[in-house]
Design a protein around this motif. Structure first.
Motif, mmCIF file in Angstrom:
data_model
loop_
_atom_site.group_PDB
_atom_site.id
_atom_site.type_symbol
_atom_site.label_atom_id
_atom_site.label_comp_id
_atom_site.label_asym_id
_atom_site.label_seq_id
_atom_site.Cartn_x
_atom_site.Cartn_y
_atom_site.Cartn_z
ATOM 1 N N LEU A 46 0.834 -1.206 0.000
ATOM 2 C CA LEU A 46 0.000 0.000 0.000
ATOM 3 C C LEU A 46 0.865 1.252 0.000
ATOM 4 C CD1 LEU A 46 -2.882 0.960 0.011
ATOM 5 C CD2 LEU A 46 -2.924 0.753 2.502
ATOM 6 N N HIS A 47 1.954 1.248 0.769
ATOM 7 C CA HIS A 47 2.864 2.394 0.823
ATOM 8 C C HIS A 47 3.434 2.699 -0.552
ATOM 9 C CE1 HIS A 47 7.215 3.620 1.110
ATOM 10 N NE2 HIS A 47 6.616 4.670 1.619
ATOM 11 N N ASN A 48 3.916 1.690 -1.250
ATOM 12 C CA ASN A 48 4.517 1.899 -2.573
ATOM 13 C C ASN A 48 3.507 2.467 -3.565
ATOM 14 O OD1 ASN A 48 7.007 0.910 -1.709
ATOM 15 N ND2 ASN A 48 6.539 -1.193 -2.331
ATOM 16 N N LYS A 49 2.291 1.956 -3.520
ATOM 17 C CA LYS A 49 1.272 2.431 -4.461
ATOM 18 C C LYS A 49 0.819 3.854 -4.133
ATOM 19 C CE LYS A 49 -0.438 -2.011 -6.047
ATOM 20 N NZ LYS A 49 -1.626 -2.837 -6.337
ATOM 21 N N ILE A 50 0.752 4.179 -2.841
ATOM 22 C CA ILE A 50 0.341 5.530 -2.455
ATOM 23 C C ILE A 50 1.420 6.542 -2.838
ATOM 24 C CG2 ILE A 50 -0.110 7.043 -0.488
ATOM 25 C CD1 ILE A 50 -1.559 4.728 0.824
ATOM 26 N N ILE A 51 2.690 6.197 -2.640
ATOM 27 C CA ILE A 51 3.777 7.099 -3.031
ATOM 28 C C ILE A 51 3.698 7.409 -4.515
ATOM 29 C CG2 ILE A 51 6.280 7.284 -3.327
ATOM 30 C CD1 ILE A 51 5.354 7.840 -0.505
ATOM 31 N N ASP A 52 3.406 6.393 -5.310
ATOM 32 C CA ASP A 52 3.253 6.618 -6.753
ATOM 33 C C ASP A 52 2.051 7.505 -7.034
ATOM 34 O OD1 ASP A 52 4.116 5.876 -9.524
ATOM 35 O OD2 ASP A 52 2.078 5.073 -9.600
ATOM 36 N N GLU A 53 0.989 7.327 -6.250
ATOM 37 C CA GLU A 53 -0.240 8.098 -6.439
ATOM 38 C C GLU A 53 -0.041 9.575 -6.109
ATOM 39 O OE1 GLU A 53 -4.530 8.149 -7.245
ATOM 40 O OE2 GLU A 53 -2.955 6.677 -7.596
ATOM 41 N N ILE A 54 0.770 9.885 -5.098
ATOM 42 C CA ILE A 54 0.916 11.276 -4.652
ATOM 43 C C ILE A 54 2.140 11.965 -5.259
ATOM 44 C CG2 ILE A 54 -0.302 10.846 -2.494
ATOM 45 C CD1 ILE A 54 2.314 10.647 -1.043
ATOM 46 N N SER A 55 2.823 11.269 -6.160
ATOM 47 C CA SER A 55 4.002 11.857 -6.808
ATOM 48 C C SER A 55 3.646 12.354 -8.198
ATOM 49 C CB SER A 55 5.135 10.827 -6.904
ATOM 50 O OG SER A 55 5.558 10.401 -5.628
ATOM 51 N N SER A 56 4.195 13.486 -8.564
ATOM 52 C CA SER A 56 3.981 14.069 -9.892
ATOM 53 C C SER A 56 5.306 14.576 -10.440
ATOM 54 C CB SER A 56 2.985 15.240 -9.817
ATOM 55 O OG SER A 56 1.714 14.809 -9.409
ATOM 56 N N GLU A 57 5.347 14.691 -11.751
ATOM 57 C CA GLU A 57 6.549 15.238 -12.389
ATOM 58 C C GLU A 57 6.636 16.732 -12.103
ATOM 59 O OE1 GLU A 57 7.419 16.003 -16.896
ATOM 60 O OE2 GLU A 57 7.963 13.926 -16.454
ATOM 61 N N VAL A 58 7.800 17.171 -11.685
ATOM 62 C CA VAL A 58 8.037 18.584 -11.399
ATOM 63 C C VAL A 58 9.281 19.039 -12.148
ATOM 64 C CG1 VAL A 58 8.548 20.308 -9.617
ATOM 65 C CG2 VAL A 58 7.012 18.407 -9.094
ATOM 66 N N ILE A 59 9.147 20.121 -12.902
ATOM 67 C CA ILE A 59 10.288 20.736 -13.573
ATOM 68 C C ILE A 59 10.750 21.911 -12.717
ATOM 69 C CG2 ILE A 59 11.074 21.970 -15.641
ATOM 70 C CD1 ILE A 59 8.955 20.453 -17.227
ATOM 71 N N THR A 60 12.026 21.963 -12.420
ATOM 72 C CA THR A 60 12.573 23.016 -11.566
ATOM 73 C C THR A 60 13.667 23.775 -12.296
ATOM 74 O OG1 THR A 60 12.168 21.623 -9.619
ATOM 75 C CG2 THR A 60 13.598 23.547 -9.321
ATOM 76 N N LEU A 61 13.517 25.090 -12.330
ATOM 77 C CA LEU A 61 14.546 25.963 -12.903
ATOM 78 C C LEU A 61 15.105 26.859 -11.809
ATOM 79 C CD1 LEU A 61 12.898 27.301 -16.222
ATOM 80 C CD2 LEU A 61 14.283 25.252 -15.913
ATOM 81 N N ARG A 62 16.367 27.190 -11.943
ATOM 82 C CA ARG A 62 16.987 28.194 -11.067
ATOM 83 C C ARG A 62 17.573 29.270 -11.968
ATOM 84 N NH1 ARG A 62 17.418 23.289 -8.854
ATOM 85 N NH2 ARG A 62 17.016 23.039 -6.606
ATOM 86 N N VAL A 63 17.212 30.512 -11.663
ATOM 87 C CA VAL A 63 17.611 31.613 -12.529
ATOM 88 C C VAL A 63 18.012 32.825 -11.690
ATOM 89 C CG1 VAL A 63 15.219 32.437 -12.733
ATOM 90 C CG2 VAL A 63 16.886 33.006 -14.528
ATOM 91 N N ASN A 64 18.946 33.583 -12.190
ATOM 92 C CA ASN A 64 19.383 34.813 -11.523
ATOM 93 C C ASN A 64 18.281 35.861 -11.647
ATOM 94 O OD1 ASN A 64 20.608 37.161 -10.654
ATOM 95 N ND2 ASN A 64 22.572 36.725 -11.623
ATOM 96 N N GLY A 65 17.785 36.339 -10.497
ATOM 97 C CA GLY A 65 16.665 37.282 -10.516
ATOM 98 C C GLY A 65 17.068 38.735 -10.495
ATOM 99 N N ASN A 66 18.375 39.011 -10.414
ATOM 100 C CA ASN A 66 18.822 40.412 -10.413
ATOM 101 C C ASN A 66 18.559 41.068 -11.765
ATOM 102 O OD1 ASN A 66 19.831 40.620 -7.760
ATOM 103 N ND2 ASN A 66 21.669 39.474 -8.335
ATOM 104 N N SER A 67 17.938 42.229 -11.741
ATOM 105 C CA SER A 67 17.661 42.942 -12.988
ATOM 106 C C SER A 67 17.267 44.380 -12.675
ATOM 107 C CB SER A 67 16.530 42.255 -13.753
ATOM 108 O OG SER A 67 16.184 42.996 -14.908
ATOM 109 N N ALA A 68 17.612 45.276 -13.607
ATOM 110 C CA ALA A 68 17.176 46.666 -13.486
ATOM 111 C C ALA A 68 15.717 46.806 -13.907
ATOM 112 C CB ALA A 68 18.069 47.560 -14.338
#
Length: 233
Positions: A46-68
């Protein structure tokens, strides 16, 4: 010879008593061991199936936010999401206004590092600023890093808990719970709050219970740790 016969009788008698004691011990201890072994397997599945159920693909970007400029702009990563959503936070974990389309993502500028998440579900976002009207003012940026991972999302956890509350039997059947098992699923936020339908008071049988520590992404895009509690009886 009489002494030898006596010693043989004593050995046989001692061995008989030992065997009887083993049988008696197994009669008492054996069934509970077998019971908990079966339930442990059920909890693991049950644990293995629930982990699969509550997991989703996530794309993560990191970017420099400094700007004028008031905002920065960069390419929206390619994805197969049916309903893509974006959420951005600064290095302190505070939400940064963001907006996206299939081509570009615009994020309010500020801070050395901004982390941007893309998921196929809805974050609990605050109001977007007028980024859509300031496209000519946004400074073009190239993300520093890019990654795609399967992540546990709080939104998915809440959906699973709600499903077990609304129709525990149907959810259990979909998760492959044995017809001979009853179960309950809870989630511990590790701050004194536990959600789910806790039916311990109604259970008359012995319960096999485990808590699994999981890292998850909250609806406010915060990295957190919680406990998935599964009980089977």
């Amino acid at each position: 010879m009489k002494n030898k016969k006596g010693s043989h009788v004593g050995i046989v008698l001692s061995f008989t008593i030992f065997i009887v004691a083993l049988i008696f011990t197994y009669a008492i201890v054996g069934p509970p061991i077998k019971y908990y072994s079966q339930k442990e397997v059920s909890v693991s599945i049950l644990h293995n199936k629930i982990i699969d159920e509550i997991s989703s693909e996530v794309i993560t970007l990191r970017v420099n936010g400094n700007s004028a400029s008031t905002c920065i702009i960069f390419d929206t990563p390619k994805n197969d999401f049916s309903n893509p959503q974006v959420y951005a936070v600064d290095s302190s974990g505070n939400e940064v206004s963001s907006i996206m389309d299939s081509t570009n993502t615009k994020v309010e500028s500020g801070g050395d590092l901004i982390k941007v998440y893309y998921v196929d579900s809805l974050f609990d976002k605050g109001a977007d600023c007028d980024l859509i009207t300031c496209s000519d003012l946004c400074e073009a940026k190239v993300p520093n890093t890019f990654s795609t991972d399967k992540r546990v999302l709080e939104k998915n956890i809440l959906e699973v808990i709600n499903q077990t509350i609304e129709n525990n039997t149907a959810f259990g059947e979909r998760m492959g719970v044995s017809l001979s098992d009853e179960y309950t699923i809870l989630f511990d936020y590790m701050n004194g709050t536990i959600i789910g339908n806790d039916v311990r008071e109604d259970i008359k049988l012995d319960v096999y219970s485990e808590i699994f520590e999981i890292n998850y992404l909250s609806v406010n895009s915060e990295e957190k740790v919680g406990g998935l509690i599964i009980r089977v009886w």
